[in-house]
Scaffold this active site. Sequence first.
Site, PDB file in Angstrom:
ATOM      1  CB  ALA A  65      44.692  55.026  43.058  1.00 34.23           C
ATOM      2  N   GLY A 111      42.499  52.782  39.053  1.00 29.54           N
ATOM      3  CA  GLY A 111      43.589  53.448  38.333  1.00 29.54           C
ATOM      4  C   GLY A 111      44.340  52.523  37.385  1.00 29.54           C
ATOM      5  CD  GLU A 114      40.547  55.815  36.597  1.00 27.52           C
ATOM      6  OE1 GLU A 114      41.229  55.557  37.619  1.00 27.52           O
ATOM      7  OE2 GLU A 114      39.725  56.743  36.555  1.00 27.52           O
ATOM      8  CD  GLU A 134      37.761  53.807  40.607  1.00 30.94           C
ATOM      9  OE1 GLU A 134      36.891  53.058  40.125  1.00 30.94           O
ATOM     10  OE2 GLU A 134      38.872  53.984  40.081  1.00 30.94           O
TER      11      GLU A 134
HETATM   12  N1  COA Z   1      45.833  50.019  47.115  1.00 29.24           N
HETATM   13  C1  COA Z   1      46.666  49.656  48.103  1.00 29.24           C
HETATM   14  N2  COA Z   1      46.993  48.382  48.353  1.00 29.24           N
HETATM   15  C2  COA Z   1      46.449  47.436  47.581  1.00 29.24           C
HETATM   16  C3  COA Z   1      45.571  47.743  46.524  1.00 29.24           C
HETATM   17  C4  COA Z   1      45.267  49.105  46.295  1.00 29.24           C
HETATM   18  N3  COA Z   1      44.454  49.501  45.315  1.00 29.24           N
HETATM   19  N4  COA Z   1      45.185  46.592  45.928  1.00 29.24           N
HETATM   20  C5  COA Z   1      45.805  45.596  46.582  1.00 29.24           C
HETATM   21  N5  COA Z   1      46.574  46.108  47.587  1.00 29.24           N
HETATM   22  C6  COA Z   1      47.418  45.371  48.531  1.00 29.24           C
HETATM   23  C7  COA Z   1      46.602  44.727  49.644  1.00 29.24           C
HETATM   24  O1  COA Z   1      46.326  45.661  50.663  1.00 29.24           O
HETATM   25  C8  COA Z   1      47.544  43.649  50.088  1.00 29.24           C
HETATM   26  O2  COA Z   1      48.564  44.218  50.873  1.00 29.24           O
HETATM   27  P1  COA Z   1      49.054  43.511  52.253  1.00 29.24           P
HETATM   28  O3  COA Z   1      49.528  42.153  51.841  1.00 29.24           O
HETATM   29  O4  COA Z   1      50.130  44.413  52.738  1.00 29.24           O
HETATM   30  O5  COA Z   1      47.845  43.454  53.118  1.00 29.24           O
HETATM   31  C9  COA Z   1      48.209  43.185  48.789  1.00 29.24           C
HETATM   32  O6  COA Z   1      48.036  44.270  47.875  1.00 29.24           O
HETATM   33  C10 COA Z   1      47.581  41.957  48.194  1.00 29.24           C
HETATM   34  O7  COA Z   1      46.188  42.200  48.003  1.00 29.24           O
HETATM   35  P2  COA Z   1      45.028  41.245  48.625  1.00 29.24           P
HETATM   36  O8  COA Z   1      43.815  42.082  48.807  1.00 29.24           O
HETATM   37  O9  COA Z   1      45.545  40.515  49.799  1.00 29.24           O
HETATM   38  O10 COA Z   1      44.838  40.223  47.407  1.00 29.24           O
HETATM   39  P3  COA Z   1      43.513  39.397  47.064  1.00 29.24           P
HETATM   40  O11 COA Z   1      43.937  38.401  46.027  1.00 29.24           O
HETATM   41  O12 COA Z   1      42.864  38.903  48.290  1.00 29.24           O
HETATM   42  O13 COA Z   1      42.506  40.462  46.397  1.00 29.24           O
HETATM   43  C11 COA Z   1      41.913  42.299  44.942  1.00 29.24           C
HETATM   44  C12 COA Z   1      42.827  41.068  45.182  1.00 29.24           C
HETATM   45  C13 COA Z   1      42.419  43.003  43.686  1.00 29.24           C
HETATM   46  C14 COA Z   1      40.476  41.822  44.735  1.00 29.24           C
HETATM   47  C15 COA Z   1      41.982  43.224  46.162  1.00 29.24           C
HETATM   48  O14 COA Z   1      43.349  43.473  46.464  1.00 29.24           O
HETATM   49  C16 COA Z   1      41.306  44.550  45.972  1.00 29.24           C
HETATM   50  O15 COA Z   1      40.078  44.632  46.003  1.00 29.24           O
HETATM   51  N6  COA Z   1      42.095  45.638  45.799  1.00 29.24           N
HETATM   52  C17 COA Z   1      41.601  46.982  45.698  1.00 29.24           C
HETATM   53  C18 COA Z   1      40.988  47.219  44.349  1.00 29.24           C
HETATM   54  C19 COA Z   1      40.396  48.606  44.264  1.00 29.24           C
HETATM   55  O16 COA Z   1      39.431  48.945  44.900  1.00 29.24           O
HETATM   56  N7  COA Z   1      41.016  49.436  43.424  1.00 29.24           N
HETATM   57  C20 COA Z   1      40.540  50.755  43.169  1.00 29.24           C
HETATM   58  C21 COA Z   1      41.262  51.739  43.976  1.00 29.24           C
HETATM   59  S1  COA Z   1      40.663  53.356  43.654  1.00 29.24           S
END
Ligand code: COA
Length: 259
Positions: A65, A111, A114, A134
Site C-alpha cells: 500500500a 498490500g 495481499e 507491516e
Molecule cells: N509506498 C509508497 N512508496 C513506495 C512503496 C510503498 N509501499 N514502496 C516503494 N515506494 C517508492 C519509494 O519511496 C521510492 O520512491 P522515490 O523514488 O520517490 O523515493 C520508489 O518507490 C523506489 O523504491 P526504493 O525504496 O527506492 O527501492 P529499493 O530498491 O531501494 O527498495 C523495497 C525496494 C521494496 C525494499 C522498498 O521500496 C520498500 O521497503 N518498500 C516498502 C515496502 C513495504 O513496507 N510495504 C508494505 C506497506 S504496508
Amino acid sequence: MYTNILTSYNNGITTITVNRPSKLNALNKVTIQELHAAFDIADKDTNTRAIIVTGSGEKAFVAGADISEFANFSIDQGKELAAKGQELLFDFVANLSTPVIAAINGFALGGGLELAMAAHFRLASNNAKMGLPEVSLGVIPGYGGTQRLSQLIGKGRAMEMIMTAGMIDANQALAYGLINHVVSQEELVPLTEKLASKVIRNSSVAIGAAIKAINAGYEDGVDGFKTEISEFGKCFGTEDFKEGTTAFLEKRKADFPGK
Ligand code: COA
C-alpha cells in the site's frame, strides 16, 4: 482511460497490470479504485474467461500500500482504509467468478502480497520476493493478509513471516505453497497465459461454482460442504453441463456456451 494501470485483452484472457513503476507499483487510492473498475469490467465481460494480474517493470509486482498516503491517518481513518480496500479490491477479487491468476514478477510486499493472495492462484519469477512487512511500520496487514497468509501457508509460518516482517524468495514461497510455479522472468507471462488458456477450455460456469464452493470453506458460519452440494446441483441446470456431458459421450471436444 486509467492513470495507474494498464489492461489488455487477448484470446479470452484480460491482463491487468499495475503501472506505477517509479513507486514500485505501490497501491494508492486511485490505483485501488482503478483496479476495482478494471476487475469489475473484466468479470462482467462475457469474452473474458480468465484474468491475469501483474506489475509493470522488472523490479516489482506491487511493493505494498502507498505508505505516503496513510502515514498521518487516525484510528478511524485506518479502519476505513482497511475496510474500503478489502471491499473494493481484495475480497472483491477473491470472490469473482472469473478466475484470477497473479503473475508475481518482483517484490510482492504488504498490500502487493495481499493482492496476489486474493487472486485464485499464483506464479512467480525467480527474482520475486514476498513478505508482509507491516509490523516494521507499526501496523499489521489490513487487506486480508493475516487471514489469507495463514490459510495458504499455515498458521506457524504466517506468524513467523508477519512477526519477522521478513521477505521470502520464490523457491521458499513455492515450498510453502504460497505460489504454484517458479520460472524465469521471461517465462513468467507465457507460462501464466498457458495456464490461463488451459483454464478457459473448461466450463466458465462450473469454474465460477468451484471458486464459490472452495471459498465457502473459509467463510465464518458457512458450511463449505453444503455450498458444494448446492453448487454441484446447480450445474445440472446449465447449458455448459449439457454440452460437456454430450461432447464426452459423442467423443468430441466440448464447446462450452458459458451459460
Ligand atoms: N509506498 C509508497 N512508496 C513506495 C512503496 C510503498 N509501499 N514502496 C516503494 N515506494 C517508492 C519509494 O519511496 C521510492 O520512491 P522515490 O523514488 O520517490 O523515493 C520508489 O518507490 C523506489 O523504491 P526504493 O525504496 O527506492 O527501492 P529499493 O530498491 O531501494 O527498495 C523495497 C525496494 C521494496 C525494499 C522498498 O521500496 C520498500 O521497503 N518498500 C516498502 C515496502 C513495504 O513496507 N510495504 C508494505 C506497506 S504496508
